[in-house]
Design an enzyme around this catalytic site. Structure first.
Site, PDB file in Angstrom:
ATOM      1  N   GLU A   7       6.637   5.597   0.028  1.00 13.12           N
ATOM      2  CA  GLU A   7       5.988   5.180   1.292  1.00 13.12           C
ATOM      3  C   GLU A   7       6.970   5.106   2.456  1.00 13.12           C
ATOM      4  OE1 GLU A   7       3.630   1.611   0.695  1.00 13.12           O
ATOM      5  OE2 GLU A   7       2.137   2.707  -0.455  1.00 13.12           O
ATOM      6  N   GLU A  22      -0.385   6.148  -6.148  1.00  7.65           N
ATOM      7  CA  GLU A  22      -0.810   4.738  -6.125  1.00  7.65           C
ATOM      8  C   GLU A  22      -2.256   4.710  -5.679  1.00  7.65           C
ATOM      9  OE1 GLU A  22       1.564   1.733  -4.166  1.00  7.65           O
ATOM     10  OE2 GLU A  22       3.413   2.793  -4.692  1.00  7.65           O
TER      11      GLU A  22
HETATM   12  O1  AHR Z   1       1.572  -1.460  -5.591  1.00  5.97           O
HETATM   13  C1  AHR Z   1       2.018  -2.447  -4.712  1.00  5.97           C
HETATM   14  C2  AHR Z   1       2.706  -1.861  -3.482  1.00  5.97           C
HETATM   15  O2  AHR Z   1       1.781  -1.197  -2.702  1.00  5.97           O
HETATM   16  C3  AHR Z   1       3.770  -0.819  -3.757  1.00  5.97           C
HETATM   17  O3  AHR Z   1       5.008  -1.369  -4.020  1.00  5.97           O
HETATM   18  C4  AHR Z   1       3.809  -0.055  -2.467  1.00  5.97           C
HETATM   19  O4  AHR Z   1       4.242   1.260  -2.654  1.00  5.97           O
HETATM   20  C5  AHR Z   1       2.404  -0.160  -1.948  1.00  5.97           C
HETATM   21  O5  AHR Z   1       2.369  -0.472  -0.613  1.00  5.97           O
END
Ligand code: AHR
Length: 495
Positions: free
Chosen positions: A173, A292
């Site tokens: 990210e 994610e």
């Molecule tokens: O999954 C929790 C967090 O969410 C992760 O660390 C991050 O990549 C995202 O913003």
């Protein structure tokens, strides 16, 4: 509700469903590692210090790839802190979640767990506070035959054979201002390109995942992806896409239509990949890595207050969340041609299908759609035409009550159907072209006493699947009816 007709043709395949879309994500955050997967002092720990109750449930999900060690965590992580004799590893301040990181679980613990669980490891390197050279040395530690500084270090820790980690995320990210070491797209791309090239010097067989847009909410959405893909060129194998959805508006029908937003995000990310590929006249097509995804909005506690394994984002999941999770997987299956990897974030305690409390383990609602679909994941995605009633939503316009995907596997047909209606059963007909007999094999139905129903410690589960056989078939047509707020995974043979 009027009957929905679901039409499929066994020859109209979209592409093989990549088993890697049934991946997971383990981050050093909250109680995901310590007190989740790894708890050497627990009576439930195995010889490696891992909780057997957690592992046996994860086995039921049959996750294919496992992303590690973060997440935001990775942007402050230095992998050397987590290798070697445990008593010599430093305890460090963890900056992403304001926690203490004891480093008693690190690279070797994770990779040997992957081998025992048959997970394909997917490692993320630190491109926030780390350097491309540190990333290169980590690949050398994991993948190089002995005879070099880092691979000999690995051997001195008891592991002679390389682990051969094939998938590497180039940071996490990095478009987000919250990310440690966040920089503009051009700067990230330069770092990522340098890292990719150095990493491939050590192991040319690796595949790379570059950071794409982490949310459509940022002003840089898609433009970031374009810049990064153009600069990385052939060094980018996959584009990372993230998405967390929520029901902050308290509007269940709207929330259940989130899948339409996922479909759109997939189309938009893929469009950038194709745009850059076209502009650069490249033969190489980057595919999407949805590394994610989940529902997340009820627990935003992200400050660990300097503790080891604090309780962070321990979301409790209900029935409507489980239906949205099924919708995410339906979206990935429908776009099997472009989504090649996806990781449920996360696997235990932190926005997860499993929650530990002392020696107890809670199986949350979202565990079930993942398990029901993972068990039927082999084969190719089929084009599905859904002809039936719709309802109006603010974000996505008219949305069909039924959300559907289908997989064909050598004479077997699997259908995954969410009934988004909160109050009406959905009669439906499955009409398979070009066959003469559709024979019902088995099915599981997930539903519960209401959209907000949750499973709880010490109580019988209220959101869990049961065998379902209320399906009739005649010729190439099968009929059934789904209760409101339900998810069906059904298998048929075709002749
Ligand atoms: O999954 C929790 C967090 O969410 C992760 O660390 C991050 O990549 C995202 O913003």
């Amino acid at each position: 509700m009027q009957r929905t007709v679901i039409r499929v043709h066994p020859g109209m395949t979209i592409g093989p469903v990549d088993p890697r879309i049934f991946g997971g994500f383990l981050e050093h955050m909250g109680r995901a590692v310590y007190g989740g997967i790894f708890e050497p002092d627990s009576p439930l720990a195995d010889a490696f210090g891992c909780r057997t109750d957690v592992l046996s449930h994860l086995e039921q999900l049959d996750m294919s790839v496992m992303r590690y060690p973060g997440g935001n965590f990775v942007s402050g992580y230095h992998w050397r802190d987590g290798v070697g004799p445990v008593e010599q590893r430093p305890t460090v301040r963890e900056l992403a979640w304001n926690s203490l990181e004891p480093n008693t679980f690190g690279t070797d613990e994770f990779l040997s767990l992957c081998e025992r669980m048959a997970w394909t490891p997917m490692m993320a390197v630190n491109l926030g506070t780390g350097t491309p050279e540190e990333a290169r040395e980590w690949v050398e530690y994991c993948n190089a035959p002995i005879g070099t500084t880092s691979s000999d270090l690995r051997a001195s820790h008891g592991r002679t054979d390389p682990y051969r980690v094939g998938l590497w995320c180039l940071g996490n990210e990095m478009d987000g201002p919250w990310q440690l070491g966040h920089v503009p797209a051009e700067e990230y791309a330069a770092r990522a390109k340098a890292a990719a090239q150095l990493m491939r010097e050590v192991d040319p067989a690796i595949s790379t995942v570059v950071c794409g847009s982490s949310t459509p909410d940022l002003a840089s959405y898609l433009e970031w992806d374009r810049v990064v893909l153009e600069q990385l060129g052939e060094d980018a194998d996959f584009l990372s896409v993230h998405r967390y959805v929520n029901n902050l508006g308290g509007d269940t029908p709207e929330f259940l239509a989130s899948g339409r937003q996922i479909d759109r995000q997939i189309e938009e990310a893929d469009a950038v990949c194709r745009f850059v590929q076209g502009r650069t006249r490249s033969r190489k097509r980057p595919y999407l890595c949805f590394d994610e995804w989940n529902v997340w909005y009820k627990d935003f506690e992200m400050d660990g207050h300097g503790a080891v394994a604090p309780h962070l984002i321990e979301e409790v999941y209900n029935l409507e969340d489980a239906l949205v999770v099924a919708g995410f997987l339906n979206s990935f299956i429908r776009r099997a041609d472009v989504v090649r990897i996806a990781n449920l974030a996360q696997i235990v305690n932190v926005i997860a299908p499993l929650l530990t409390r002392g020696d107890d383990l809670l199986v949350q609602s979202i565990f079930h759609p993942f398990q029901m679909m993972s068990a039927r994941r082999r084969g190719s995605s089929l084009r599905v035409v859904v002809d039936g009633p719709t309802y109006s939503t603010r974000e996505s316009g008219e949305v069909p009550f039924l959300d559907v995907s289908a997989i064909v596997d050598d004479g077997l047909l699997h259908l995954f159907i969410v009934n988004r209606s909160t109050d009406h059963p959905a009669p439906l007909e499955i009409d398979v072209a070009a066959i003469s007999a559709l024979t019902f094999v088995d099915a599981e139905l997930l539903t519960g006493p209401g959209a907000k129903a949750v499973n709880d410690f010490g109580a019988p589960p209220v959101v869990s699947p049961h065998a379902f056989d209320d399906v009739t078939s005649s010729g190439a047509i099968a009929r059934t009816e789904l209760p409101p707020l339900s998810f069906l995974a059904a298998s048929f043979t075709m002749a």
